[in-house]
Design a protein around this motif. Structure first.
Motif, PDB file in Angstrom:
ATOM      1  N   LYS A  40      20.978  22.851 -25.748  1.00  0.00           N
ATOM      2  CA  LYS A  40      21.765  23.969 -26.289  1.00  0.00           C
ATOM      3  C   LYS A  40      21.054  24.613 -27.480  1.00  0.00           C
ATOM      4  O   LYS A  40      20.964  25.832 -27.578  1.00  0.00           O
ATOM      5  CB  LYS A  40      23.154  23.479 -26.693  1.00  0.00           C
ATOM      6  CG  LYS A  40      24.041  24.549 -27.276  1.00  0.00           C
ATOM      7  CD  LYS A  40      25.385  23.974 -27.687  1.00  0.00           C
ATOM      8  CE  LYS A  40      26.220  25.030 -28.401  1.00  0.00           C
ATOM      9  NZ  LYS A  40      27.470  24.493 -28.926  1.00  0.00           N
ATOM     10  N   GLU A  43      17.885  26.534 -26.305  1.00  0.00           N
ATOM     11  CA  GLU A  43      18.232  27.807 -25.657  1.00  0.00           C
ATOM     12  C   GLU A  43      18.717  28.837 -26.676  1.00  0.00           C
ATOM     13  O   GLU A  43      18.339  30.007 -26.620  1.00  0.00           O
ATOM     14  CB  GLU A  43      19.289  27.564 -24.586  1.00  0.00           C
ATOM     15  CG  GLU A  43      18.731  26.787 -23.411  1.00  0.00           C
ATOM     16  CD  GLU A  43      19.780  26.323 -22.419  1.00  0.00           C
ATOM     17  OE1 GLU A  43      20.980  26.662 -22.585  1.00  0.00           O
ATOM     18  OE2 GLU A  43      19.402  25.616 -21.463  1.00  0.00           O
ATOM     19  N   HIS A 109      11.207  23.284 -23.193  1.00  0.00           N
ATOM     20  CA  HIS A 109      12.362  24.042 -22.708  1.00  0.00           C
ATOM     21  C   HIS A 109      12.523  25.340 -23.521  1.00  0.00           C
ATOM     22  O   HIS A 109      12.764  26.412 -22.947  1.00  0.00           O
ATOM     23  CB  HIS A 109      13.628  23.185 -22.789  1.00  0.00           C
ATOM     24  CG  HIS A 109      14.822  23.818 -22.164  1.00  0.00           C
ATOM     25  ND1 HIS A 109      14.978  23.928 -20.801  1.00  0.00           N
ATOM     26  CD2 HIS A 109      15.907  24.409 -22.712  1.00  0.00           C
ATOM     27  CE1 HIS A 109      16.117  24.546 -20.533  1.00  0.00           C
ATOM     28  NE2 HIS A 109      16.702  24.858 -21.689  1.00  0.00           N
ATOM     29  N   ARG A 113      12.191  29.076 -21.982  1.00  0.00           N
ATOM     30  CA  ARG A 113      13.282  30.055 -22.108  1.00  0.00           C
ATOM     31  C   ARG A 113      12.779  31.380 -22.670  1.00  0.00           C
ATOM     32  O   ARG A 113      13.179  32.454 -22.223  1.00  0.00           O
ATOM     33  CB  ARG A 113      14.402  29.517 -23.007  1.00  0.00           C
ATOM     34  CG  ARG A 113      15.230  28.428 -22.398  1.00  0.00           C
ATOM     35  CD  ARG A 113      16.041  28.937 -21.249  1.00  0.00           C
ATOM     36  NE  ARG A 113      17.155  29.726 -21.740  1.00  0.00           N
ATOM     37  CZ  ARG A 113      18.304  29.843 -21.125  1.00  0.00           C
ATOM     38  NH1 ARG A 113      18.517  29.213 -20.000  1.00  0.00           N
ATOM     39  NH2 ARG A 113      19.258  30.588 -21.621  1.00  0.00           N
ATOM     40  N   GLN A 117      13.011  34.827 -20.557  1.00  0.00           N
ATOM     41  CA  GLN A 117      13.846  35.903 -21.087  1.00  0.00           C
ATOM     42  C   GLN A 117      13.027  37.137 -21.475  1.00  0.00           C
ATOM     43  O   GLN A 117      13.583  38.177 -21.788  1.00  0.00           O
ATOM     44  CB  GLN A 117      14.649  35.412 -22.297  1.00  0.00           C
ATOM     45  CG  GLN A 117      15.708  34.399 -21.931  1.00  0.00           C
ATOM     46  CD  GLN A 117      16.434  33.856 -23.152  1.00  0.00           C
ATOM     47  OE1 GLN A 117      16.311  34.367 -24.260  1.00  0.00           O
ATOM     48  NE2 GLN A 117      17.205  32.807 -22.951  1.00  0.00           N
TER      49      GLN A 117
END
Length: 190
Positions: A40, A43, A109, A113, A117
């Motif tokens: 979390k 991200e 990660h 991301r 994105q």
């Protein structure tokens, strides 16, 4: 998770004399993963990095465009030392940093991301756990620090009175509001 983001005219990473990555205009992102971080936080941080408005718009308005809006590049560099503490003594303590395996998993990660994105060809990386030579030409200079879980700030308007007694721990002993009366001579009021 904690990042230090620098607006740059260019930046590069070299390991053992070999150029690993380089970017032109954009942002250099130093990123550290904390021991309590999760997917979390990784991200959330990726989104914050890409949305951070560091450039002028076409009318000269400051802080209006992010790296995507200027078609800039992103260079991410893992840097656990951002979480160093020197609270006790002069030697850095890294107990807030994630262990290497967890740190690499969450950093990877975070990096993935940002690439997903934005545009993969505009996002570059350093080498996790390597001794890197990082070169940059800072634009501004502009350097911004972001934390996914920043420490809570105390209310700056709150006043803790001091009654004059110090406890052994070095903290103040207080028991309630402090009031002070100032008497002004009547002659000054005329």
């Amino acid at each position: 998770m904690k990042t230090v983001i620098q607006r740059v005219k260019s930046a590069s990473v070299t390991v053992d004399g070999q150029l690993i990555s380089s970017i032109a205009k954009g942002i250099l992102v130093f990123a550290a993963v904390g021991k309590d971080d999760t997917l979390k936080e990784a991200e959330s941080m990726a989104g914050k990095v890409l949305k951070l408005k560091l450039w002028e718009d076409d009318q000269g308005g400051k802080w209006k465009k992010n790296v995507q809006e200027i078609n800039g590049e992103v260079l991410c560099v893992s840097q656990f030392t951002l979480l160093a503490s020197t609270k006790k003594g002069n030697k850095p303590d890294f107990h807030k940093s994630a262990p290497a395996i967890k740190g690499k998993e969450l950093y990877d990660h975070f990096f993935a991301r940002i690439r997903s994105q934005y545009r993969e060809d505009r996002v570059k990386d350093g080498v996790f756990q390597a001794m890197m030579d990082v070169k940059l030409i800072n634009d501004g200079p502009v350097t911004i620090e972001i934390e996914t879980n920043p420490p809570e700030m105390k209310n700056p308007t709150e006043f803790t009175p001091f009654d004059g007694n110090l406890e052994d721990s070095g903290t103040f002993n207080h028991s309630g509001p402090m009031h002070k009366t100032f008497d002004m001579p009547a002659s000054l009021l005329e």
